[in-house]
Design a protein around this motif. Structure first.
Motif, mmCIF file in Angstrom:
data_model
loop_
_atom_site.group_PDB
_atom_site.id
_atom_site.type_symbol
_atom_site.label_atom_id
_atom_site.label_comp_id
_atom_site.label_asym_id
_atom_site.label_seq_id
_atom_site.Cartn_x
_atom_site.Cartn_y
_atom_site.Cartn_z
ATOM 1 N N MET A 1 -28.337 5.688 29.035
ATOM 2 C CA MET A 1 -28.148 5.182 27.901
ATOM 3 C C MET A 1 -27.845 3.640 27.607
ATOM 4 O O MET A 1 -27.290 3.156 28.535
ATOM 5 N N GLU A 2 -28.153 3.004 26.497
ATOM 6 C CA GLU A 2 -27.964 1.766 26.418
ATOM 7 C C GLU A 2 -26.547 1.599 25.726
ATOM 8 O O GLU A 2 -26.501 1.677 24.437
ATOM 9 N N ARG A 3 -25.628 1.354 26.516
ATOM 10 C CA ARG A 3 -23.976 1.326 25.852
ATOM 11 C C ARG A 3 -24.040 0.088 24.651
ATOM 12 O O ARG A 3 -23.168 0.323 23.800
ATOM 13 N N SER A 4 -24.701 -0.830 24.914
ATOM 14 C CA SER A 4 -24.598 -2.079 23.942
ATOM 15 C C SER A 4 -25.109 -1.826 22.696
ATOM 16 O O SER A 4 -24.987 -2.331 21.668
ATOM 17 N N ASN A 5 -26.008 -0.336 22.398
ATOM 18 C CA ASN A 5 -26.398 0.075 21.372
ATOM 19 C C ASN A 5 -25.380 0.397 20.379
ATOM 20 O O ASN A 5 -25.422 0.512 19.095
ATOM 21 N N HIS A 6 -24.142 0.799 20.993
ATOM 22 C CA HIS A 6 -22.954 1.581 20.081
ATOM 23 C C HIS A 6 -21.808 0.566 19.857
ATOM 24 O O HIS A 6 -21.535 -0.174 20.863
ATOM 25 N N THR A 7 -21.593 0.388 18.533
ATOM 26 C CA THR A 7 -20.492 -0.550 18.371
ATOM 27 C C THR A 7 -19.040 0.300 18.253
ATOM 28 O O THR A 7 -17.898 -0.183 17.944
ATOM 29 N N VAL A 8 -19.204 1.700 17.938
ATOM 30 C CA VAL A 8 -18.291 2.612 17.841
ATOM 31 C C VAL A 8 -17.650 2.940 19.446
ATOM 32 O O VAL A 8 -18.449 3.256 20.329
ATOM 33 N N THR A 9 -16.317 2.559 19.374
ATOM 34 C CA THR A 9 -15.727 2.695 20.946
ATOM 35 C C THR A 9 -14.919 4.018 21.071
ATOM 36 O O THR A 9 -14.622 4.567 21.824
ATOM 37 N N GLU A 10 -14.592 4.654 19.656
ATOM 38 C CA GLU A 10 -14.192 6.121 19.745
ATOM 39 C C GLU A 10 -14.262 6.517 18.289
ATOM 40 O O GLU A 10 -14.923 5.973 17.514
ATOM 41 N N PHE A 11 -14.011 8.071 18.566
ATOM 42 C CA PHE A 11 -14.189 8.797 17.254
ATOM 43 C C PHE A 11 -13.008 9.305 16.686
ATOM 44 O O PHE A 11 -12.150 9.679 17.576
ATOM 45 N N GLY B 1 -21.345 2.790 12.233
ATOM 46 C CA GLY B 1 -20.506 2.688 10.997
ATOM 47 C C GLY B 1 -19.303 3.787 11.219
ATOM 48 O O GLY B 1 -18.393 3.386 11.828
ATOM 49 N N ASP B 2 -19.239 4.730 10.409
ATOM 50 C CA ASP B 2 -18.172 5.648 10.202
ATOM 51 C C ASP B 2 -17.990 6.395 11.589
ATOM 52 O O ASP B 2 -19.006 6.678 12.269
ATOM 53 N N ASN B 3 -16.651 6.483 12.040
ATOM 54 C CA ASN B 3 -16.620 7.266 13.177
ATOM 55 C C ASN B 3 -15.547 8.465 13.225
ATOM 56 O O ASN B 3 -15.074 9.067 14.079
ATOM 57 N N VAL B 4 -15.524 9.040 11.975
ATOM 58 C CA VAL B 4 -14.501 10.154 11.616
ATOM 59 C C VAL B 4 -15.523 11.331 11.556
ATOM 60 O O VAL B 4 -16.266 11.595 10.875
ATOM 61 N N PRO C 1 -22.068 16.994 13.467
ATOM 62 C CA PRO C 1 -21.275 15.886 12.887
ATOM 63 C C PRO C 1 -21.715 14.742 13.621
ATOM 64 O O PRO C 1 -21.727 13.543 12.959
ATOM 65 N N LEU C 2 -22.166 14.599 14.850
ATOM 66 C CA LEU C 2 -22.610 13.562 15.572
ATOM 67 C C LEU C 2 -23.670 12.671 15.011
ATOM 68 O O LEU C 2 -23.823 11.548 14.664
ATOM 69 N N VAL C 3 -24.677 13.523 14.818
ATOM 70 C CA VAL C 3 -26.002 13.216 14.272
ATOM 71 C C VAL C 3 -25.761 12.600 13.015
ATOM 72 O O VAL C 3 -26.457 11.537 12.443
ATOM 73 N N CYS D 1 -26.457 5.755 12.776
ATOM 74 C CA CYS D 1 -27.073 5.010 11.720
ATOM 75 C C CYS D 1 -28.320 4.769 12.306
ATOM 76 O O CYS D 1 -28.623 4.661 13.540
ATOM 77 N N GLY D 2 -29.121 4.360 11.683
ATOM 78 C CA GLY D 2 -30.519 3.839 12.097
ATOM 79 C C GLY D 2 -31.425 4.772 12.060
ATOM 80 O O GLY D 2 -31.393 5.856 11.694
#
Length: 305
Positions: free
Chosen positions: A1-11, A169-172, A182-184, A188-189
């Motif tokens: 997985m490309e970790r750099s694709n994710h700006t969300v660090t927690e949910f 975006g949203d991480n809730v 819920p994850l899907v 975004c994108g």
């Protein structure tokens, strides 16, 4: 997985309620359920290992089912308890990946194991004289290992595809654990090809074992109908009644979650159904396989004595 694709660090897991009183009540309820789950499954495993009368293929599978249920419940319940008594509802990105991976792997393993148990019941009823030879230790061990192997291979694919999506975006998450839908929804994108992966996971890990179970019970019913005496039919049916109850409860809740239309109005109902197959069902299994089973009750009395 490309970790750099994710700006969300927690949910953020919303859980069931934000009311402090309700949270305390839920904490007591889930703690009680988890305690019964741990004690019940460990006791059943100890009984099967210690009593020679329970060293049969059927109890070998039941013992492995208890092992699965013990860890399956442990993936969810500790985090639920923390959410109920703490202000911190966050789960790290890596923690969410781990929870998703193990929950999917153990759930898929249980689907395959229930299918193997259905085959075991078919052999026991249709070929009782050849049961020991047909269900050898090697075959039983192979079916259990294959259940784990196939499940975790498939869940690795599902995990990789799910967390390769962009979460920017949203991480809730309006749920009590990191679930697929819920994850899907948060991703975004572009989500091209994800529906195909979802269908593949559903077909190979839920529908295929379900078809195998239905086929086994079709042969079981055919065999039972050939028995002339009513007492013989009842005795044959009683050997698979516990497994049939377990299959109905587990697959009924999973198929409901996967197949019914998703809507915001049904969100609370979905949480209740999810709670049943993730937390409550692992507690019920030891009861299902022991309360109506004379051998298990005798082994329990012997252990206490």
């Amino acid at each position: 997985m490309e970790r750099s694709n994710h700006t969300v660090t927690e949910f953020i897991l919303l859980g069931f309620s934000t009311d402090p009183v309700t949270q305390r009540v839920l904490f007591v309820v889930f703690l009680a359920v988890y305690s019964v789950t741990v004690v019940g499954n460990i006791t059943l495993m100890v009984l099967i290992c210690s009593d020679s009368r329970l060293h049969t293929p059927m109890y070998f599978f039941i013992g492995n089912l208890s092992f699965l249920d013990l860890w399956y419940s442990s993936v969810y319940t500790p985090k639920i308890l923390v959410i109920c008594i703490s202000e911190d509802r966050s789960i790290s990105f890596a923690g969410c990946v781990a929870q998703f991976f193990f929950s999917a792997g153990l759930a898929y393993s249980e689907c395959y194991l229930l299918a193997a148990m259905a085959y075991d019941r078919y052999v026991a009823i249709s070929k009782p004289l050849l049961y020991s030879q047909a269900m050898s230790i090697k075959l039983c061990a192979f079916l259990v290992v294959a259940s784990y192997f196939g499940a975790f291979i498939n869940c690795s694919i599902a995990t990789e595809r799910t967390f390769s999506l962009n979460f920017c975006g949203d991480n809730v998450i309006d749920d009590f654990f990191c679930d697929l839908f819920p994850l899907v929804k948060l991703a975004c994108g572009r989500k091209d090809g994800f529906q195909a992966v979802l269908f593949l996971c559903l077909a190979s890990n839920v529908i295929t074992p379900c078809v195998l179970i239905l086929a086994s019970y079709l042969f079981i019913i055919t065999t039972i109908l050939r028995i002339h005496s009513t007492q013989g039919r009842l005795k044959a049916f009683s050997t698979c009644s516990s497994h049939l109850t377990s299959v109905t409860l587990y697959y009924g809740s999973i198929l409901y979650i996967y197949t019914h239309p998703r809507s915001s109005s049904a969100l609370e109902r979905d949480k209740i159904v999810s709670t049943f197959y993730t937390v409550v069902f692992p507690m019920l299994n030891p009861m299902i396989y022991s309360l109506r089973n004379k051998d298990v009750k005798d082994a329990l009395m012997k252990l206490f004595k």
